[in-house]
Design an enzyme around this catalytic site. Structure first.
Site, mmCIF file in Angstrom:
data_model
loop_
_atom_site.group_PDB
_atom_site.id
_atom_site.type_symbol
_atom_site.label_atom_id
_atom_site.label_comp_id
_atom_site.label_asym_id
_atom_site.label_seq_id
_atom_site.Cartn_x
_atom_site.Cartn_y
_atom_site.Cartn_z
ATOM 1 N N ALA A 1 0.018 -1.383 -0.237
ATOM 2 C CA ALA A 1 0.414 0.287 -0.448
ATOM 3 C C ALA A 1 0.453 1.014 0.076
ATOM 4 O O ALA A 1 0.700 2.630 -0.635
ATOM 5 C CB ALA A 1 -0.475 0.108 1.217
ATOM 6 N N LYS B 1 -16.759 1.857 6.367
ATOM 7 C CA LYS B 1 -16.559 1.811 8.134
ATOM 8 C C LYS B 1 -17.023 3.590 8.652
ATOM 9 O O LYS B 1 -16.491 4.596 8.062
ATOM 10 C CB LYS B 1 -15.511 2.354 8.466
ATOM 11 C CG LYS B 1 -14.732 2.111 9.801
ATOM 12 C CD LYS B 1 -12.992 1.688 9.876
ATOM 13 C CE LYS B 1 -12.871 2.751 11.381
ATOM 14 N NZ LYS B 1 -11.143 2.172 11.584
ATOM 15 N N THR C 1 -4.619 3.828 11.680
ATOM 16 C CA THR C 1 -3.762 5.038 11.171
ATOM 17 C C THR C 1 -2.416 4.815 10.190
ATOM 18 O O THR C 1 -2.492 5.577 10.000
ATOM 19 C CB THR C 1 -3.396 5.456 12.415
ATOM 20 O OG1 THR C 1 -1.962 4.517 13.116
ATOM 21 C CG2 THR C 1 -3.983 6.721 13.452
ATOM 22 N N GLY C 2 -2.157 3.387 9.819
ATOM 23 C CA GLY C 2 -1.669 3.277 9.311
ATOM 24 C C GLY C 2 -1.371 3.676 7.732
ATOM 25 O O GLY C 2 -0.352 4.335 7.014
ATOM 26 N N ILE D 1 9.189 -10.892 -1.915
ATOM 27 C CA ILE D 1 8.786 -10.804 -0.711
ATOM 28 C C ILE D 1 7.262 -10.285 0.513
ATOM 29 O O ILE D 1 7.386 -10.557 1.585
ATOM 30 C CB ILE D 1 9.377 -8.900 0.182
ATOM 31 C CG1 ILE D 1 10.572 -9.475 -0.559
ATOM 32 C CG2 ILE D 1 9.255 -8.340 1.080
ATOM 33 C CD1 ILE D 1 11.808 -7.792 -0.966
#
Length: 502
Positions: free
Chosen positions: A16, A80, A342-343, A44
């Site tokens: 992301a 949400k 919060t990522g 990865i």
């Protein structure tokens, strides 16, 4: 962004962070002046844990011209309206942090001051009764709020791996070049110490003017190549581990993230169309990995779809988010546990700030310093907000007692002192969390201030009681008219049925 020679931007790492950065930079820069290359390795993989977001992601998608329903469909997403906190503060407590406020102020006085006055007179209606978003969410209903008369914002839950893939298509259409490969080493300029090129295992080398480190916890460029020191916040945020597992979805599709406190930490539940995301965040000083895993598996509604995965982390940030000619985006520059989702917010804000202070081929240190100042201030304020969730707890287990014993940062102490003395939340400029968010956590955890705004005493108590009652009734009535979350998705953005992703 600059004239003359084309500027080369190299993004190391997909996921992301990498693809949000690539897409936004491509959207906001001139193709003739800027060349953007993203290097990622299929082997990865990405950490598909942070699957819940805050409303800034809707703004990011809008900037990219992404159709909301198409995006929800392609990422198995749901909507949400906020976060429900269960068993925080004390066991049995339930409160809601909504993406909305508690209704309009009356003559400049916020609703919660009238609520505090009523409470003092014996009224026991929770503050959540004045949240329209909560009234909608608790019935598992959802429809976007009318932009002309917006009563709440919304964000999303989605599959992070599918979102990265979706953004990859968006970014490559905007001209971003993707290169498959793993970095083996890098070149630094002998004089300036800037990164000049990265080298891949397949022999390809890629030179650039500006490098974005999107390699997650590895922090391959900002941390390893440039040795940017890490500011450790684990003395304030005691959790350092997470165990996560997807499960079969059961029950109604809720339009909110649920966070449930446990003896040694807390558990998240995130509803997607095809599965649920679950995880336990905890401190390994107080809970063994086995205990956390057993607790997680024992509390999941549906059958687990994969073996739980374990993550270790340290809360904090790199001393510089932008060091020399390298900017860390996402976990490469900072990490806060996903308590307030919060990522992705920090990724988007990091890229938007970079666009605002974008350098020429020769980097002006003034731009870099301002970027670092703003980034540090933003993450410190979010840190304080997250610490408050723990510090206000009255639970008796050793972990929660340790959270209460923490010597909190002066900036948070100031907020809590002013709140307790006045019922006001002292906010700085451009805070990530505004008054309604702080109210949700403070009042939700039983942090009732000693006083409220005197102007709330202007009217007779009975008049306020009646006015607040009408407000509650109107909210409950209006919320009933909203369609169910499941119906809204079925009608507008249902994902094609696929085998559940692992």
């Amino acid at each position: 962004m600059n004239s003359g020679h084309q500027q080369d931007i190299v993004i190391l790492g997909g996921g992301a962070a990498g693809w949000i950065a690539a897409a936004l930079l491509a959207r906001k820069s001139n193709r003739h002046q800027t060349r953007i290359t993203l290097v990622e390795s299929e082997e990865i993989g990405i950490i598909g844990v942070g699957e819940a977001t805050v409303p800034v992601l809707a703004q990011c998608n809008a900037l990219l011209g992404i159709d909301e329903c198409d995006f929800i469909r392609r990422t198995q997403g749901t909507f949400k309206l906020g976060i429900e906190f269960c068993d925080w503060g004390v066991t049995g407590n339930r409160h809601f942090h909504a993406f909305s406020d508690y209704g309009h102020a009356v003559e400049g006085v916020s609703t919660h001051h009238y609520w505090l006055r009523l409470r003092r007179s014996g009224d026991d209606h929770p503050i959540d009764d004045y949240s329209f978003a909560y009234a909608v969410a608790k019935n598992n209903n959802f429809t976007p709020s009318d932009p002309q008369n917006s009563r709440y914002h919304h964000a999303y839950h989605f599959d992070a791996a599918l979102y990265a893939r979706f953004l990859r298509d968006v970014a490559t259409e905007l001209g971003v070049q993707r290169i498959e490969g793993k970095m083996t080493h890098f070149d630094l300029d002998g004089e300036s110490g800037d990164i000049t090129a990265i080298h891949l295992a397949n022999g390809v080398s890629i030179s650039g003017d500006l490098f974005l480190d999107c390699t997650g916890f590895a922090s391959a460029l900002l941390g390893k190549a440039l040795h940017t020191p890490f500011v450790d916040w684990s003395r304030w945020l005691l959790c350092n581990s997470a165990v996560a597992a997807p499960s079969k979805r059961t029950g109604a599709l809720m339009p909110f993230t649920r966070s449930t406190a446990h003896a040694g930490g807390w558990r998240w539940a995130i509803p997607l169309q095809h599965r649920s995301g679950n995880g336990m965040v905890y401190s390994s000083d107080f809970w063994s990995d086995e205990a956390a895993r057993d607790s997680l598996l024992g509390s999941i509604g549906g059958d687990p779809l994969a073996e739980p995965r374990l993550f270790r982390f340290t809360s904090g940030h790199r001393k510089q988010f932008w060091n020399r000619n390298c900017v860390g985006i996402g976990f490469a520059s900072s990490f806060l546990e996903p308590l307030e989702s919060t990522g992705l917010q920090l990724i988007v804000m990091g890229v938007l700030k970079l666009i605002q202070y974008f350098p020429g081929r020769v980097i002006d240190p003034v731009l870099r310093d301002e970027y670092n100042r703003l980034s540090t201030r933003e993450i410190e304020r979010i840190r304080d907000f997250i610490i408050a969730h723990y510090y206000l707890s009255r639970r008796s287990e050793p972990f929660w007692a340790a959270c209460r014993d923490v010597e909190i940062p002066d900036s948070l102490r100031h907020k809590l002192d002013v709140w307790n003395a006045s019922g006001q939340v002292p906010l700085g400029d451009a805070e990530s969390y505004m008054e309604p968010s702080w109210l949700a956590i403070l009042l939700g955890n039983g942090a009732i201030p000693a006083r409220y705004n005197r102007s709330a005493d202007l009217y007779p108590l009975e008049q306020i009681r009646k006015g607040m009652e009408l407000r509650r009734e109107e909210i409950a009535r209006s919320a009933q008219a909203v369609t169910s979350h499941q119906d809204f998705i079925d009608r507008h953005c249902k994902a094609p049925q696929t085998a559940p992703a692992g």
